[in-house]
Each structure stands twice: as structure tokens, then as C-alpha cells.
Design a protein around this motif. Structure first.
Motif, short mmCIF file in Angstrom:
data_model
loop_
_atom_site.label_atom_id
_atom_site.label_comp_id
_atom_site.label_asym_id
_atom_site.label_seq_id
_atom_site.Cartn_x
_atom_site.Cartn_y
_atom_site.Cartn_z
N LEU A 97 0.85 -1.18 0.00
CA LEU A 97 0.00 0.00 0.00
C LEU A 97 0.89 1.23 0.00
CD1 LEU A 97 -2.46 -1.65 2.38
CD2 LEU A 97 -2.99 -0.94 0.07
N VAL A 98 0.73 2.01 -1.05
CA VAL A 98 1.60 3.15 -1.31
C VAL A 98 0.80 4.43 -1.09
CG1 VAL A 98 3.06 4.24 -3.04
CG2 VAL A 98 2.80 1.76 -3.03
N PRO A 99 1.31 5.33 -0.25
CA PRO A 99 0.58 6.59 -0.06
C PRO A 99 0.63 7.44 -1.32
CG PRO A 99 2.66 6.66 1.13
CD PRO A 99 2.53 5.29 0.54
N ARG A 100 -0.47 8.06 -1.64
CA ARG A 100 -0.50 8.98 -2.78
C ARG A 100 0.21 10.27 -2.39
NH1 ARG A 100 -6.28 7.88 -5.74
NH2 ARG A 100 -6.09 5.63 -5.59
N PHE A 135 -0.82 4.66 8.45
CA PHE A 135 -1.77 3.76 7.81
C PHE A 135 -2.77 3.30 8.87
CE2 PHE A 135 -2.90 -0.52 6.17
CZ PHE A 135 -3.41 -0.12 4.95
N PRO A 136 -4.07 3.33 8.58
CA PRO A 136 -5.07 2.93 9.58
C PRO A 136 -4.85 1.50 10.08
CG PRO A 136 -6.12 4.03 7.72
CD PRO A 136 -4.69 3.80 7.34
N VAL A 137 -4.80 1.34 11.38
CA VAL A 137 -4.46 0.04 11.98
C VAL A 137 -5.57 -1.00 11.83
CG1 VAL A 137 -2.85 1.03 13.64
CG2 VAL A 137 -5.24 0.74 14.28
N ASP A 138 -6.78 -0.57 11.52
CA ASP A 138 -7.89 -1.51 11.39
C ASP A 138 -8.28 -1.76 9.94
OD1 ASP A 138 -8.89 1.03 10.94
OD2 ASP A 138 -10.76 0.67 12.01
N GLU A 188 -9.45 -6.80 -5.70
CA GLU A 188 -9.67 -5.43 -6.20
C GLU A 188 -11.04 -4.92 -5.77
OE1 GLU A 188 -8.11 -3.03 -7.93
OE2 GLU A 188 -6.21 -4.08 -8.14
N ARG A 189 -12.06 -5.76 -5.93
CA ARG A 189 -13.41 -5.34 -5.55
C ARG A 189 -13.50 -5.09 -4.05
NH1 ARG A 189 -14.56 -9.67 -8.70
NH2 ARG A 189 -15.66 -10.76 -7.02
N ALA A 190 -12.87 -5.95 -3.26
CA ALA A 190 -12.90 -5.78 -1.80
C ALA A 190 -12.18 -4.49 -1.41
CB ALA A 190 -12.24 -6.98 -1.12
N TRP A 191 -11.03 -4.21 -2.01
CA TRP A 191 -10.28 -2.99 -1.70
C TRP A 191 -11.11 -1.75 -2.06
CZ3 TRP A 191 -6.90 -0.82 1.20
CH2 TRP A 191 -6.37 0.41 0.87
N HIS A 192 -11.71 -1.75 -3.26
CA HIS A 192 -12.50 -0.58 -3.67
C HIS A 192 -13.73 -0.40 -2.79
CE1 HIS A 192 -10.00 0.59 -6.99
NE2 HIS A 192 -9.98 -0.67 -7.42
N ALA A 193 -14.32 -1.50 -2.34
CA ALA A 193 -15.46 -1.38 -1.41
C ALA A 193 -15.01 -0.77 -0.09
CB ALA A 193 -16.08 -2.76 -1.17
N ALA A 194 -13.82 -1.15 0.38
CA ALA A 194 -13.29 -0.58 1.63
C ALA A 194 -12.98 0.89 1.47
CB ALA A 194 -12.05 -1.34 2.07
N VAL A 195 -12.40 1.26 0.35
CA VAL A 195 -12.09 2.68 0.10
C VAL A 195 -13.37 3.50 0.04
CG1 VAL A 195 -11.13 4.30 -1.59
CG2 VAL A 195 -9.88 2.20 -1.01
N ALA A 196 -14.41 2.96 -0.56
CA ALA A 196 -15.69 3.68 -0.63
C ALA A 196 -16.30 3.85 0.76
CB ALA A 196 -16.66 2.92 -1.54
N ALA A 197 -16.07 2.87 1.63
CA ALA A 197 -16.64 2.93 2.97
C ALA A 197 -15.79 3.73 3.95
CB ALA A 197 -16.85 1.51 3.51
N ARG A 198 -14.51 3.83 3.69
CA ARG A 198 -13.57 4.46 4.61
C ARG A 198 -12.75 5.52 3.88
NH1 ARG A 198 -11.85 1.06 8.87
NH2 ARG A 198 -10.58 2.85 9.45
N PRO A 199 -13.17 6.78 3.91
CA PRO A 199 -12.49 7.84 3.15
C PRO A 199 -10.99 7.96 3.45
CG PRO A 199 -14.55 8.64 4.06
CD PRO A 199 -14.33 7.27 4.62
N GLU A 200 -10.55 7.58 4.65
CA GLU A 200 -9.12 7.71 4.97
C GLU A 200 -8.26 6.75 4.15
OE1 GLU A 200 -10.82 5.07 8.29
OE2 GLU A 200 -11.50 6.72 7.07
N LEU A 201 -8.88 5.75 3.52
CA LEU A 201 -8.13 4.83 2.66
C LEU A 201 -7.95 5.36 1.25
CD1 LEU A 201 -9.64 1.40 3.78
CD2 LEU A 201 -7.46 2.44 4.47
N GLU A 202 -8.65 6.44 0.90
CA GLU A 202 -8.53 7.01 -0.45
C GLU A 202 -7.11 7.49 -0.74
OE1 GLU A 202 -11.48 10.04 -0.86
OE2 GLU A 202 -13.10 8.59 -1.01
#
Length: 101
Positions: A8-11, A18-21, A70-84
Motif C-alpha cells: 500500500l503506497v501513499p498517494r 496507515f489505519p491500523v484496522d 480489487e473489488r474488496a479494496w475498492h469497497a473498503a475505500v468507498a466505505a472508509r475515506p481515509e483509505l482514499e
């Protein structure tokens, strides 16, 4: 079963840890989005290294497992803005086949 891992690379411009959860967030988001096959999600984030996310996925093919991740990661990003602020760079990790008796 496949183990698919992502560095996971920071933009650019992202600061902060990085969020611990994240592993739990990805597992929950995958279930909520109906992503099939995601059995277990783990993460490792040690100081001075890039965080790594691993997903154990039951799928017929490596490509299907990678697609589920990929789908799981994108679902998590949609649910958790800090992962964007993080980009997932995926790779597969071969799991040894058990010997046939």
C-alpha cells in the motif's frame, strides 16, 4: 485458495499513519459488497516499511482471486475515506499444494 498481497503506497500529499484496522475494514466491506471468496484479510504495517495487505481468497483461478481483492479494496475505500490516500499494488503469492496421499 490464493493469497493475494498488496503493498500500500501513499498517494502524493498523504501524511499520517496507515489505519491500523484496515484488514477488518476490508473484510467487512467485502462482505457488505457481496464479494465472494474472501476468507481472511491480514495486514502488516511496521515503521519504515510500506504497509502490506494480504487476502486469502477461495476462487477457481488466480485471476478471479485478484479480481475479488480489487473489488474488496475498492469497497473498503468507498466505505472508509481515509483509505482514499492509499494505492494498492497487487501481487500473488503461490501457496504450496498439499501432497496427494
Amino acid at each position: 485458495m490464493f493469497l493475494i498481497c498488496a503493498s500500500l503506497v501513499p498517494r502524493p500529499g498523504v501524511s499520517g499513519p496507515f489505519p491500523v484496522d484496515t484488514a477488518a475494514a476490508v473484510a467487512s466491506a467485502a462482505a457488505a459488497a457481496g464479494v465472494r471468496g474472501v476468507e481472511h484479510v491480514v495486514q502488516r504495517a511496521e515503521p519504515g516499511t510500506r504497509p502490506v495487505l494480504g487476502m486469502y481468497v477461495v476462487a477457481a483461478t488466480q485471476q478471479a482471486a485478484a479480481s475479488a481483492c480489487e473489488r474488496a479494496w475498492h469497497a473498503a475505500v468507498a466505505a472508509r475515506p481515509e483509505l482514499e490516500g492509499w494505492t494498492a499494488v497487487w501481487e500473488d503469492v503461490p501457496l504450496p499444494q498439499p501432497p496427494v496421499a
